[in-house]
Design a protein around this motif. Structure first.
Motif, PDB file in Angstrom:
ATOM      1  N   MET A  82       0.831  -1.199   0.000  1.00 60.00           N
ATOM      2  CA  MET A  82       0.000   0.000   0.000  1.00 60.00           C
ATOM      3  C   MET A  82       0.863   1.245   0.000  1.00 60.00           C
ATOM      4  N   ALA A  83       1.947   1.241   0.787  1.00 61.78           N
ATOM      5  CA  ALA A  83       2.848   2.397   0.838  1.00 61.78           C
ATOM      6  C   ALA A  83       3.465   2.661  -0.538  1.00 61.78           C
ATOM      7  N   THR A  84       3.768   1.588  -1.278  1.00 61.08           N
ATOM      8  CA  THR A  84       4.342   1.740  -2.619  1.00 61.08           C
ATOM      9  C   THR A  84       3.350   2.437  -3.553  1.00 61.08           C
ATOM     10  N   ARG A  85       2.101   1.980  -3.545  1.00 63.47           N
ATOM     11  CA  ARG A  85       1.095   2.595  -4.440  1.00 63.47           C
ATOM     12  C   ARG A  85       0.789   4.023  -4.000  1.00 63.47           C
ATOM     13  N   PHE A  86       0.727   4.223  -2.686  1.00 61.33           N
ATOM     14  CA  PHE A  86       0.501   5.567  -2.128  1.00 61.33           C
ATOM     15  C   PHE A  86       1.632   6.493  -2.618  1.00 61.33           C
ATOM     16  N   SER A  87       2.858   5.998  -2.575  1.00 63.44           N
ATOM     17  CA  SER A  87       4.004   6.800  -3.042  1.00 63.44           C
ATOM     18  C   SER A  87       3.894   7.100  -4.527  1.00 63.44           C
ATOM     19  N   ASP A  88       3.443   6.117  -5.321  1.00 66.88           N
ATOM     20  CA  ASP A  88       3.238   6.351  -6.756  1.00 66.88           C
ATOM     21  C   ASP A  88       2.250   7.501  -6.962  1.00 66.88           C
ATOM     22  N   VAL A  89       1.162   7.477  -6.209  1.00 64.54           N
ATOM     23  CA  VAL A  89       0.123   8.494  -6.364  1.00 64.54           C
ATOM     24  C   VAL A  89       0.628   9.863  -5.889  1.00 64.54           C
ATOM     25  N   MET A  90       1.445   9.866  -4.817  1.00 60.42           N
ATOM     26  CA  MET A  90       2.013  11.136  -4.352  1.00 60.42           C
ATOM     27  C   MET A  90       2.974  11.711  -5.394  1.00 60.42           C
ATOM     28  N   TRP A  91       3.747  10.841  -6.027  1.00 63.70           N
ATOM     29  CA  TRP A  91       4.637  11.289  -7.090  1.00 63.70           C
ATOM     30  C   TRP A  91       3.809  11.943  -8.200  1.00 63.70           C
ATOM     31  N   LEU A  92       2.714  11.268  -8.576  1.00 60.36           N
ATOM     32  CA  LEU A  92       1.839  11.781  -9.627  1.00 60.36           C
ATOM     33  C   LEU A  92       1.238  13.129  -9.226  1.00 60.36           C
ATOM     34  N   MET A  93       0.795  13.209  -7.973  1.00 59.22           N
ATOM     35  CA  MET A  93       0.219  14.466  -7.464  1.00 59.22           C
ATOM     36  C   MET A  93       1.222  15.613  -7.602  1.00 59.22           C
ATOM     37  N   GLU A  94       2.468  15.341  -7.243  1.00 61.70           N
ATOM     38  CA  GLU A  94       3.494  16.389  -7.360  1.00 61.70           C
ATOM     39  C   GLU A  94       3.713  16.783  -8.822  1.00 61.70           C
ATOM     40  N   GLN A  95       3.707  15.792  -9.712  1.00 59.87           N
ATOM     41  CA  GLN A  95       3.829  16.081 -11.145  1.00 59.87           C
ATOM     42  C   GLN A  95       2.703  17.007 -11.595  1.00 59.87           C
ATOM     43  N   ILE A  96       1.475  16.647 -11.230  1.00 64.85           N
ATOM     44  CA  ILE A  96       0.306  17.407 -11.672  1.00 64.85           C
ATOM     45  C   ILE A  96       0.332  18.819 -11.099  1.00 64.85           C
ATOM     46  N   MET A  97       0.702  18.922  -9.812  1.00 61.94           N
ATOM     47  CA  MET A  97       0.653  20.215  -9.154  1.00 61.94           C
ATOM     48  C   MET A  97       1.771  21.141  -9.603  1.00 61.94           C
ATOM     49  N   TRP A  98       2.978  20.613  -9.682  1.00 62.98           N
ATOM     50  CA  TRP A  98       4.116  21.518  -9.851  1.00 62.98           C
ATOM     51  C   TRP A  98       4.750  21.469 -11.239  1.00 62.98           C
ATOM     52  N   LYS A  99       4.408  20.455 -12.056  1.00 60.20           N
ATOM     53  CA  LYS A  99       5.098  20.347 -13.351  1.00 60.20           C
ATOM     54  C   LYS A  99       4.186  20.769 -14.493  1.00 60.20           C
ATOM     55  N   SER A 100       4.740  21.481 -15.438  1.00 63.31           N
ATOM     56  CA  SER A 100       3.947  21.885 -16.591  1.00 63.31           C
ATOM     57  C   SER A 100       3.780  20.696 -17.529  1.00 63.31           C
ATOM     58  N   LEU A 101       2.770  20.798 -18.417  1.00 66.26           N
ATOM     59  CA  LEU A 101       2.399  19.659 -19.243  1.00 66.26           C
ATOM     60  C   LEU A 101       3.512  19.237 -20.207  1.00 66.26           C
ATOM     61  N   ASP A 102       4.317  20.190 -20.713  1.00 71.43           N
ATOM     62  CA  ASP A 102       5.382  19.796 -21.641  1.00 71.43           C
ATOM     63  C   ASP A 102       6.364  18.826 -20.971  1.00 71.43           C
ATOM     64  N   LYS A 103       6.665  19.072 -19.711  1.00 66.93           N
ATOM     65  CA  LYS A 103       7.564  18.175 -18.980  1.00 66.93           C
ATOM     66  C   LYS A 103       6.906  16.821 -18.738  1.00 66.93           C
ATOM     67  N   ARG A 104       5.607  16.829 -18.457  1.00 65.99           N
ATOM     68  CA  ARG A 104       4.909  15.562 -18.202  1.00 65.99           C
ATOM     69  C   ARG A 104       4.810  14.732 -19.486  1.00 65.99           C
ATOM     70  N   VAL A 105       4.596  15.392 -20.628  1.00 68.92           N
ATOM     71  CA  VAL A 105       4.555  14.655 -21.899  1.00 68.92           C
ATOM     72  C   VAL A 105       5.944  14.086 -22.198  1.00 68.92           C
ATOM     73  N   ALA A 106       6.983  14.890 -21.956  1.00 68.70           N
ATOM     74  CA  ALA A 106       8.363  14.413 -22.165  1.00 68.70           C
ATOM     75  C   ALA A 106       8.641  13.188 -21.290  1.00 68.70           C
ATOM     76  N   SER A 107       8.260  13.259 -20.021  1.00 69.25           N
ATOM     77  CA  SER A 107       8.449  12.120 -19.105  1.00 69.25           C
ATOM     78  C   SER A 107       7.711  10.889 -19.604  1.00 69.25           C
ATOM     79  N   PHE A 108       6.473  11.090 -20.053  1.00 66.11           N
ATOM     80  CA  PHE A 108       5.666   9.966 -20.511  1.00 66.11           C
ATOM     81  C   PHE A 108       6.301   9.286 -21.722  1.00 66.11           C
TER      82      PHE A 108
END
Lengths: 219, 219
Positions: free
Chosen positions: A128-154
């Motif tokens: 559960m902690a692993t999945r929770f961490s995955d979601v927290m990572w995603l939350m930080e991406q969504i909150m603080w990263k612009s879409l161009d960086k997220r598309v590049a990462s993807f």
């Protein structure tokens, strides 16, 4: 390799618990594109991926999607058995992104063992902690990263998973992974193309410059 | 009321475990505004709130914030002891939003008991699932809900927590809760004021029409 090799706390189970799991375990093969678990349906059970790839995502009322995380060989999926814990108060959908072989442990069997076994309960905690961490990572991406960086990462993640720079993927699919809209992704990819980062063709994105995508992602 | 009444699995501990916790437990009083736990510092321990209010949030490199969840009387905070599980791979900050009394259980003591006790491990699981669910709820708000609805929800939550319609809160603070910018929140609140939903004055937001805020939030 058999189930025992895939289940990390197998050796910490007693004889009765091992028998209980062995007797109730089922193997399943699913085709790419199959929806294995749907939040609104009943408790599917714990999924252990033998080979293949699963995608866990959430869905809005309007049908928008965003990928929470992927599961690969030897990964265990807990949220398909959310009924084992009353505090899991959210729903996810799980689909096979590739042809997948998996084992299913019935939720009530797993729950009964988890209730009495500290090693299984602690293993579940780590999952559960692993999945929770995955979601927290995603939350930080969504909150603080612009879409161009997220598309590049993807795009970088996909070339790594697929082992090729030629990605057979639609703009719609990328939008569904990132919780965005197709039109927005198309505009971004065209900009990437003008910059020489990718080449676009029908249902295909070819990554041309990994180095610069990596720089963009980190900037 | 003493610690035993606040710790839900106390009666499932054996004598040695009870002694271990009692001997290592510390009580602490913190003033409103105190940062109790800071992601980059060491493992603070498990926090059990006796009375008061804590806010758990994440922080970007640029200093932007977003509130993940709040903790009230009798709530247990797990993420201040993230070292008890190696799979917790994210950092949070925890501050006292009101003068708060709490108990601290040292992380290594709790971890040693959790390793051997199925009830404590399963209780920890439920705690983690609760916080995970809070974050998933937030994720859905951010992804699918527009900011006007999120501001409406926040104002309604605050009037409920504070027990008054006169909220002593700055636009900056609201922005920090919602992961937004002050200017954006100010513009939204001015729109709410024109619509007769709130009245703005220095460092204060007075909620005038709860009914319509509720309707807006749900729409």
């Amino acid at each position: 390799m058999s189930f025992e090799n895939y289940f990390p706390v197998w050796n910490e189970l007693n004889a009765a618990q091992k028998e209980l799991i062995s007797d109730s375990l089922s193997a399943r093969q699913v085709k790419r594109g199959t929806i294995i678990h749907n939040g609104s349906l009943d408790c599917t059970g714990l999924l252990l991926v033998k080979s293949g790839q699963l995608r866990t995502y959430i869905l809005s009322d309007e049908g928008r999607e965003i990928t929470l995380y992927r599961l690969f060989d030897m990964d265990m999926c807990l949220l398909s058995a959310s009924c084992i814990m009353r505090s899991i108060q959210f729903e996810v959908t799980i689909e096979a992104e590739k042809d997948t072989e998996l084992w299913i442990i019935p939720a009530e069997i797993y729950k009964s063992i988890m209730q009495e076994s500290a090693p299984v309960a602690n293993y579940t905690n780590e999952l559960m902690a692993t999945r929770f961490s995955d979601v927290m990572w995603l939350m930080e991406q969504i909150m603080w990263k612009s879409l161009d960086k997220r598309v590049a990462s993807f795009l970088l993640e996909e070339t790594s998973i697929e082992g090729t720079n030629e990605l057979k993927i639609t703009h719609e699919t990328i939008a569904n992974h990132l919780g965005s809209h197709r039109e927005v992704i198309t505009r971004m990819l065209r900009y990437f193309q003008e910059e020489g980062l990718v080449k676009l063709s029908r249902s295909k994105v070819t990554v041309l410059d990994i180095k610069r995508l990596e720089t963009l992602q980190k900037s």
